[in-house]
Write a protein that holds these residues in place. Sequence first.
Motif, PDB file in Angstrom:
ATOM      1  N   VAL A   1      15.335   4.159  37.120  1.00 47.51           N
ATOM      2  CA  VAL A   1      14.426   5.265  37.419  1.00 47.51           C
ATOM      3  C   VAL A   1      13.569   5.587  36.193  1.00 47.51           C
ATOM      4  O   VAL A   1      12.362   5.801  36.312  1.00 47.51           O
ATOM      5  CB  VAL A   1      15.224   6.514  37.878  1.00 47.51           C
ATOM      6  N   ALA A   2      14.177   5.606  35.020  1.00 55.91           N
ATOM      7  CA  ALA A   2      13.436   5.899  33.793  1.00 55.91           C
ATOM      8  C   ALA A   2      12.402   4.810  33.511  1.00 55.91           C
ATOM      9  O   ALA A   2      11.269   5.103  33.118  1.00 55.91           O
ATOM     10  CB  ALA A   2      14.393   6.042  32.617  1.00 55.91           C
ATOM     11  N   THR A   3      12.773   3.570  33.722  1.00 56.03           N
ATOM     12  CA  THR A   3      11.849   2.456  33.519  1.00 56.03           C
ATOM     13  C   THR A   3      10.668   2.558  34.480  1.00 56.03           C
ATOM     14  O   THR A   3       9.511   2.385  34.082  1.00 56.03           O
ATOM     15  CB  THR A   3      12.572   1.115  33.703  1.00 56.03           C
ATOM     16  N   ALA A   4      10.952   2.841  35.743  1.00 51.31           N
ATOM     17  CA  ALA A   4       9.891   2.959  36.749  1.00 51.31           C
ATOM     18  C   ALA A   4       8.955   4.122  36.418  1.00 51.31           C
ATOM     19  O   ALA A   4       7.738   4.009  36.574  1.00 51.31           O
ATOM     20  CB  ALA A   4      10.505   3.145  38.130  1.00 51.31           C
ATOM     21  N   ARG A   5       9.515   5.221  35.942  1.00 46.83           N
ATOM     22  CA  ARG A   5       8.694   6.388  35.588  1.00 46.83           C
ATOM     23  C   ARG A   5       7.766   6.070  34.418  1.00 46.83           C
ATOM     24  O   ARG A   5       6.584   6.417  34.432  1.00 46.83           O
ATOM     25  CB  ARG A   5       9.597   7.581  35.257  1.00 46.83           C
ATOM     26  N   ARG A   6       8.279   5.405  33.393  1.00 45.00           N
ATOM     27  CA  ARG A   6       7.436   5.023  32.253  1.00 45.00           C
ATOM     28  C   ARG A   6       6.339   4.052  32.681  1.00 45.00           C
ATOM     29  O   ARG A   6       5.197   4.152  32.228  1.00 45.00           O
ATOM     30  CB  ARG A   6       8.283   4.406  31.144  1.00 45.00           C
ATOM     31  N   ARG A   7       6.677   3.127  33.560  1.00 50.22           N
ATOM     32  CA  ARG A   7       5.688   2.160  34.056  1.00 50.22           C
ATOM     33  C   ARG A   7       4.581   2.895  34.829  1.00 50.22           C
ATOM     34  O   ARG A   7       3.398   2.617  34.675  1.00 50.22           O
ATOM     35  CB  ARG A   7       6.372   1.124  34.942  1.00 50.22           C
ATOM     36  N   GLN A   8       4.992   3.855  35.662  1.00 46.67           N
ATOM     37  CA  GLN A   8       4.027   4.631  36.446  1.00 46.67           C
ATOM     38  C   GLN A   8       3.113   5.444  35.520  1.00 46.67           C
ATOM     39  O   GLN A   8       1.898   5.489  35.735  1.00 46.67           O
ATOM     40  CB  GLN A   8       4.788   5.564  37.390  1.00 46.67           C
ATOM     41  N   LEU A   9       3.665   6.067  34.497  1.00 43.22           N
ATOM     42  CA  LEU A   9       2.856   6.832  33.548  1.00 43.22           C
ATOM     43  C   LEU A   9       1.869   5.936  32.816  1.00 43.22           C
ATOM     44  O   LEU A   9       0.705   6.294  32.623  1.00 43.22           O
ATOM     45  CB  LEU A   9       3.749   7.548  32.533  1.00 43.22           C
ATOM     46  N   ALA A  10       2.317   4.769  32.399  1.00 41.53           N
ATOM     47  CA  ALA A  10       1.431   3.840  31.689  1.00 41.53           C
ATOM     48  C   ALA A  10       0.269   3.416  32.578  1.00 41.53           C
ATOM     49  O   ALA A  10      -0.874   3.324  32.119  1.00 41.53           O
ATOM     50  CB  ALA A  10       2.213   2.630  31.208  1.00 41.53           C
ATOM     51  N   LYS A  11       0.552   3.172  33.848  1.00 41.34           N
ATOM     52  CA  LYS A  11      -0.518   2.772  34.765  1.00 41.34           C
ATOM     53  C   LYS A  11      -1.516   3.896  34.995  1.00 41.34           C
ATOM     54  O   LYS A  11      -2.715   3.652  35.149  1.00 41.34           O
ATOM     55  CB  LYS A  11       0.074   2.313  36.099  1.00 41.34           C
ATOM     56  N   SER A  12      -1.043   5.143  35.030  1.00 41.80           N
ATOM     57  CA  SER A  12      -1.961   6.258  35.268  1.00 41.80           C
ATOM     58  C   SER A  12      -2.738   6.620  33.997  1.00 41.80           C
ATOM     59  O   SER A  12      -3.923   6.964  34.075  1.00 41.80           O
ATOM     60  CB  SER A  12      -1.202   7.476  35.793  1.00 41.80           C
ATOM     61  N   ILE A  13      -2.127   6.506  32.836  1.00 43.44           N
ATOM     62  CA  ILE A  13      -2.799   6.855  31.583  1.00 43.44           C
ATOM     63  C   ILE A  13      -3.706   5.726  31.113  1.00 43.44           C
ATOM     64  O   ILE A  13      -4.759   5.970  30.532  1.00 43.44           O
ATOM     65  CB  ILE A  13      -1.756   7.210  30.498  1.00 43.44           C
ATOM     66  N   ARG A  14      -3.313   4.505  31.346  1.00 44.76           N
ATOM     67  CA  ARG A  14      -4.069   3.297  30.974  1.00 44.76           C
ATOM     68  C   ARG A  14      -4.423   3.289  29.483  1.00 44.76           C
ATOM     69  O   ARG A  14      -5.593   3.256  29.105  1.00 44.76           O
ATOM     70  CB  ARG A  14      -5.302   3.163  31.842  1.00 44.76           C
ATOM     71  N   PRO A  15      -3.416   3.315  28.623  1.00 44.84           N
ATOM     72  CA  PRO A  15      -3.689   3.390  27.176  1.00 44.84           C
ATOM     73  C   PRO A  15      -4.440   2.175  26.634  1.00 44.84           C
ATOM     74  O   PRO A  15      -5.122   2.284  25.618  1.00 44.84           O
ATOM     75  CB  PRO A  15      -2.299   3.497  26.557  1.00 44.84           C
ATOM     76  N   TRP A  16      -4.377   1.051  27.298  1.00 48.07           N
ATOM     77  CA  TRP A  16      -5.084  -0.142  26.839  1.00 48.07           C
ATOM     78  C   TRP A  16      -6.603   0.035  26.913  1.00 48.07           C
ATOM     79  O   TRP A  16      -7.328  -0.546  26.138  1.00 48.07           O
ATOM     80  CB  TRP A  16      -4.630  -1.383  27.609  1.00 48.07           C
ATOM     81  N   GLU A  17      -7.071   0.864  27.840  1.00 52.34           N
ATOM     82  CA  GLU A  17      -8.503   1.139  27.939  1.00 52.34           C
ATOM     83  C   GLU A  17      -8.949   2.127  26.871  1.00 52.34           C
ATOM     84  O   GLU A  17     -10.030   2.007  26.310  1.00 52.34           O
ATOM     85  CB  GLU A  17      -8.858   1.661  29.328  1.00 52.34           C
ATOM     86  N   LYS A  18      -8.140   3.084  26.572  1.00 47.91           N
ATOM     87  CA  LYS A  18      -8.487   4.097  25.578  1.00 47.91           C
ATOM     88  C   LYS A  18      -8.450   3.537  24.158  1.00 47.91           C
ATOM     89  O   LYS A  18      -9.130   4.050  23.285  1.00 47.91           O
ATOM     90  CB  LYS A  18      -7.524   5.287  25.700  1.00 47.91           C
ATOM     91  N   ALA A  19      -7.698   2.503  23.943  1.00 47.89           N
ATOM     92  CA  ALA A  19      -7.635   1.892  22.619  1.00 47.89           C
ATOM     93  C   ALA A  19      -8.983   1.324  22.209  1.00 47.89           C
ATOM     94  O   ALA A  19      -9.382   1.402  21.046  1.00 47.89           O
ATOM     95  CB  ALA A  19      -6.572   0.806  22.579  1.00 47.89           C
ATOM     96  N   HIS A  20      -9.751   0.771  23.136  1.00 51.62           N
ATOM     97  CA  HIS A  20     -11.064   0.213  22.848  1.00 51.62           C
ATOM     98  C   HIS A  20     -12.055   1.309  22.443  1.00 51.62           C
ATOM     99  O   HIS A  20     -12.850   1.122  21.526  1.00 51.62           O
ATOM    100  CB  HIS A  20     -11.613  -0.560  24.049  1.00 51.62           C
ATOM    101  N   THR A  21     -11.998   2.450  23.121  1.00 53.06           N
ATOM    102  CA  THR A  21     -12.946   3.528  22.806  1.00 53.06           C
ATOM    103  C   THR A  21     -12.594   4.187  21.479  1.00 53.06           C
ATOM    104  O   THR A  21     -13.483   4.620  20.749  1.00 53.06           O
ATOM    105  CB  THR A  21     -12.959   4.591  23.917  1.00 53.06           C
ATOM    106  N   ALA A  22     -11.337   4.256  21.122  1.00 45.23           N
ATOM    107  CA  ALA A  22     -10.922   4.856  19.861  1.00 45.23           C
ATOM    108  C   ALA A  22     -11.388   3.988  18.680  1.00 45.23           C
ATOM    109  O   ALA A  22     -11.785   4.509  17.642  1.00 45.23           O
ATOM    110  CB  ALA A  22      -9.410   5.032  19.820  1.00 45.23           C
TER     111      ALA A  22
END
Length: 124
Positions: free
Chosen positions: A99-120
């Motif tokens: 459950v914890a793994t699935a929750r972290r995966r879901q958060l990562a997909k919604s936040i999409r940190p890989w896209e924000k890294a380019h703008t930073a």
Amino acid sequence: MTPDNLQAVLHSTYDALHQLQVIEAEDSSVRDLRLPGDNSAPDVLDWQKSITKHAIKCLECGESFKQLSRRHLQRHELDSKAYRRKYGIPREQPLSAWVATARRRQLAKSIRPWEKAHTAKAKP
């Protein structure tokens, strides 16, 4: 139940618990998920049984957590890499409950940190 029968039952229960304590003390260096009296060789894949939907059981001490933290593993003088190596856990396997793994995966997909890294990186 007569007092003599009760006393016999209590003695047999005590003897069984004492035998379990002796077995546990002898086998404290190898903690696996076998039942007492199971004399088969320890299964290499016991780590899979330690990870359930809501908890992961530490194979060192038997405590259950949502995830095995670095701090907890340090209590056993291990890091995640050494823990994985000791119990044959693949590097890709998260040390957390499903459950914890699935929750972290879901958060990562919604936040999409890989896209924000380019703008930073682009901002001066």
